[in-house]
Design a protein around this motif. Sequence first.
Motif, PDB file in Angstrom:
ATOM      1  N   TYR A 181      -5.457   0.813  -7.358  1.00  0.00           N
ATOM      2  CA  TYR A 181      -5.039   1.478  -6.390  1.00  0.00           C
ATOM      3  C   TYR A 181      -3.486   2.323  -6.644  1.00  0.00           C
ATOM      4  O   TYR A 181      -2.583   1.553  -7.399  1.00  0.00           O
ATOM      5  CB  TYR A 181      -4.528   0.250  -5.124  1.00  0.00           C
ATOM      6  N   LEU A 182      -3.555   3.466  -6.349  1.00  0.00           N
ATOM      7  CA  LEU A 182      -2.115   3.984  -6.378  1.00  0.00           C
ATOM      8  C   LEU A 182      -1.537   4.364  -5.322  1.00  0.00           C
ATOM      9  O   LEU A 182      -2.120   4.976  -4.350  1.00  0.00           O
ATOM     10  CB  LEU A 182      -2.271   5.054  -7.638  1.00  0.00           C
ATOM     11  N   PRO A 183      -0.279   4.436  -4.928  1.00  0.00           N
ATOM     12  CA  PRO A 183       0.240   4.594  -3.673  1.00  0.00           C
ATOM     13  C   PRO A 183       0.446   5.928  -3.669  1.00  0.00           C
ATOM     14  O   PRO A 183       0.551   6.813  -4.561  1.00  0.00           O
ATOM     15  CB  PRO A 183       1.662   3.628  -3.824  1.00  0.00           C
ATOM     16  N   PRO A 184       0.577   6.434  -2.188  1.00  0.00           N
ATOM     17  CA  PRO A 184       0.700   8.048  -2.005  1.00  0.00           C
ATOM     18  C   PRO A 184       2.205   8.376  -2.327  1.00  0.00           C
ATOM     19  O   PRO A 184       3.174   7.394  -2.740  1.00  0.00           O
ATOM     20  CB  PRO A 184       0.813   8.102  -0.419  1.00  0.00           C
ATOM     21  N   PHE A 185       2.560   9.445  -2.861  1.00  0.00           N
ATOM     22  CA  PHE A 185       3.798   9.926  -3.065  1.00  0.00           C
ATOM     23  C   PHE A 185       3.877  11.341  -2.299  1.00  0.00           C
ATOM     24  O   PHE A 185       3.141  12.154  -2.078  1.00  0.00           O
ATOM     25  CB  PHE A 185       3.917   9.876  -4.665  1.00  0.00           C
ATOM     26  N   LEU A 216       0.862  -1.310  -0.019  1.00  0.00           N
ATOM     27  CA  LEU A 216      -0.038   0.107   0.138  1.00  0.00           C
ATOM     28  C   LEU A 216       0.942   1.139  -0.176  1.00  0.00           C
ATOM     29  O   LEU A 216       0.385   2.252  -0.637  1.00  0.00           O
ATOM     30  CB  LEU A 216      -0.864  -0.028   1.188  1.00  0.00           C
ATOM     31  N   LEU A 217       1.989   0.905   0.406  1.00  0.00           N
ATOM     32  CA  LEU A 217       2.906   2.336   0.715  1.00  0.00           C
ATOM     33  C   LEU A 217       4.088   2.431  -0.474  1.00  0.00           C
ATOM     34  O   LEU A 217       4.267   3.390  -0.923  1.00  0.00           O
ATOM     35  CB  LEU A 217       3.444   2.081   2.261  1.00  0.00           C
TER      36      LEU A 217
END
Lengths: 386, 500
Positions: free
Chosen positions: A74-78, A43-44
């Motif tokens: 799903y796209l992870p945070p950045f 997820l990260l």
Amino acid sequence: MTLKDIHAQIEGYDRVLDEVKTARRYGTDYRIMKGEVARVLDLLHPRTLSLRVSEVIIETPSTKTLRMVSETGYLPPFEAGQYINLFVETAGVRTSRPYSISSAPGMTAYYDITVRRQQGGFVSEYLLEQVKPGDRFESSGPAGQFRYNPLLHGKELVFIAGGSGITPLMSMIRETTDRGLDRSIHLLYGNRLESDIIFHDELKERADRHKNFIYTPVISEPSKKCSELTGLLSGDLIKKVLGSVKGKNFFLCGPGALYDYCMPELEKLGVPLNRVRREMFGSPVDITSDPGWPQNVKKGTRFAVKVKGKGDLSALAEEPLLVSLERAGYTVPALCRSGECSLCRVKLLSGKVYQPRGAHVRASDLKYGYIHSCAAYPVSDCEVLL
Amino acid sequence: MDSYDVVVIGAGNGGLTAAATLAKQGLKTLLLERHNIPGGCATSFCRGRFEFEVALHQLSGMGNPSFPGPLRSMLDSLGVADEIEWVEMRNLYRVVVPGKMDITLPANRKGFTDALIEKFPKEKEGIEAFIDLVYKFFTEVIGAFYMRDPEISPLKYPLYFKYALTDTRTIMDEYLKDPLLKLAVSVYWSYVGAPPRLLAFTEYAAMIFAYIEFKPYHMKHGSQILSNALVDSFIKDGGDVRFSCGAKKILTGQGRVTGVMLDSGEEVSAPYVISNASPMVTCGEMLDKEYQREDFFRQMGGHTIGPSAYTLYIGLDCPHGELGITETTNFICTHTDMERSHTEMKMRDNEPGQMLLTCYNVSDPDASPPGTTQIALVDLKYGEPWLSVPPHQYYDYKYLYGDKMLNVVEGLIPGFRAHIEEMEVATPLTHMRYLNTPAGSIYGFDQFIRDSHIFGALDPGIPGLYFAGAWVGGGGFQPTLMSGGSAARAVAKKIRQERG
């Protein structure tokens, strides 16, 4: 007497043993945590992303934005300013290129990558000319150190961009203005022609709407009707536009020429170097013109490179070893392709390579012959261990 | 199918010494590492003009060539001790409680004692008796435990049998009064992650004894050089290493280990596997169900996952002297309650209670470019509170605790913040990313009194499967490096027996 009998004579043994027994009887069965580490990390910091082009947006005659959505939902945070390394297969070679994400981190539905045509860049050519909505790509997860650190970078920021160097800064500008973050940005954006400016209308609109964002485009070859500031991003111009540089943190992103020109100008203005962050910019256009390049190795020279236990290939002196390995069909993990991240680290068993200054190689790696293959050029026959 | 005598999974400290030891004994060994670089915690990374040490603060167990400690002896036997330029530290540490205490303890018994007495003259007798006890007790531990005296008995080793399972707080309370003094003598608890109440006196005495007698060390170019040197030794002795190559499964058959399946699906055969991965992943995810032994999981279930850390890697644009930093190892404590500090390790947003500030340049002027300083600012933190942070809020949370840490440092060293040129933040999730350990643990399981080896070492109960690393040998550089050597010797012995 067994070891256990001996231990049993230690004072407090029975009391601690009771505790051990209870802990074992009622402790965690770690099998229920199966896959937990991978789940959190996926997820990260997923290693790879499956992406699909949802839209192709024409920004300027030489620039397009590829809007990338997730194939898995799903796209992870950045962090604004980071990039993804996009894997492409073109002309029979599987290679990759890092592209800054220009959309804001708050946009969780897609990543925008904004691509400008590079002289002789066969990947940008392919992305601009052939890619269409529905095309699928793999990429790395978001990565990169060119980002705002709230513990370090203060509240007064100056962004200096040249051409496509606007892309990571655009993400930071969008985030700061969209979220109403407590910091101010002044963008000085240099381009050759007015028509080269990427995101011009949006930048103007954001500057009109938000007090903490000022936009100053600068054109070096203006048309007659150009109403923007003209010239180069010189110290004089920067000082005139900013007033004082004191206490301000500078973020620079652009082609190599921008750094070559602007860094001394900022130094002249008395900007401390530790207040200037620079994004890396891939391989140099012509490594053989590097001041340290060995004069006896001419452009176009080929060297035999042996890959231990796997095979041989012929490598051009002026191409990073990573590219030669990819051309020969080897898969080498790669991320920044600018000498910084060390993911393409390989061991040089014999022979010589040229490593330009600025490649971030660990002192202990230098000692034991490890090189960053994206920033290492063969200048003799060599053998490497992948 | 490639076939080996032994496959070592993971090139952390334990995996590296295991592999190097096996190759040295002529065994055909394959070392697998999922990252592109060996070392696990023992690594470094570059930012700007700095190269940051990730994990090593003070290496224990080295000693000097004429009085070698156990770690130096092992590294010597692998031919790597001389490859490295060792940096000896004069002092153990400085402890600062702003406004209340500032004390520096030298790395020799007399200096250590004198410095404490100078600050706490009223407690002179207690201090001398306490340190005397530490030494006498640990001398008995060496005989009874390390030398495995066959004539072990409570009569011969009275202190060992009295105190081996006693907690450190109880003993400190017997001898010392001032909470500041207790903090000053036991601040190393954070190198284990167990506060005095939960720390076996054996562990405590081992640390004090080992750091004083063998001195704290660092190495030029940081711990990556040791990782590189161990790989080099391994390759020279004929070992095969594959980077960017993880292990997916441990293959089994007829009641024992038969090999390893790699991430790519390729299988290699080997009757022995040493796993440097966590035992949870090794046995819970890499072994077939029928080889997951109930008794093993029950035994492991009695242990709890140890702490991770929140770390700021800091490059300063000035020499450390300019800011008045005079020691390599500085513990900065805002209060003296170590039990509370341990409780705070389980929180994400408390005010920092005890931090470690390591300034590498004090002992090694080459730790960063001329005129600059390399610092690591660490606070132990359990990973669990971080596991529930929503991913899309992670970067909002990531920096908050660091800000609090820097505020404390700024109070002590005015101007510190303004001199920061480069900084990288590592949360427990960062450690999890690079170590792949449950909850980002850096020390393996908690090392409380009940986790003592006395109640049995973790054994998966599968012929051919061995562990190396913090989860079985205890956290920290010396224990993990030594654990790999022990696992390798155990495997080599088995193989010799089989081959007659």
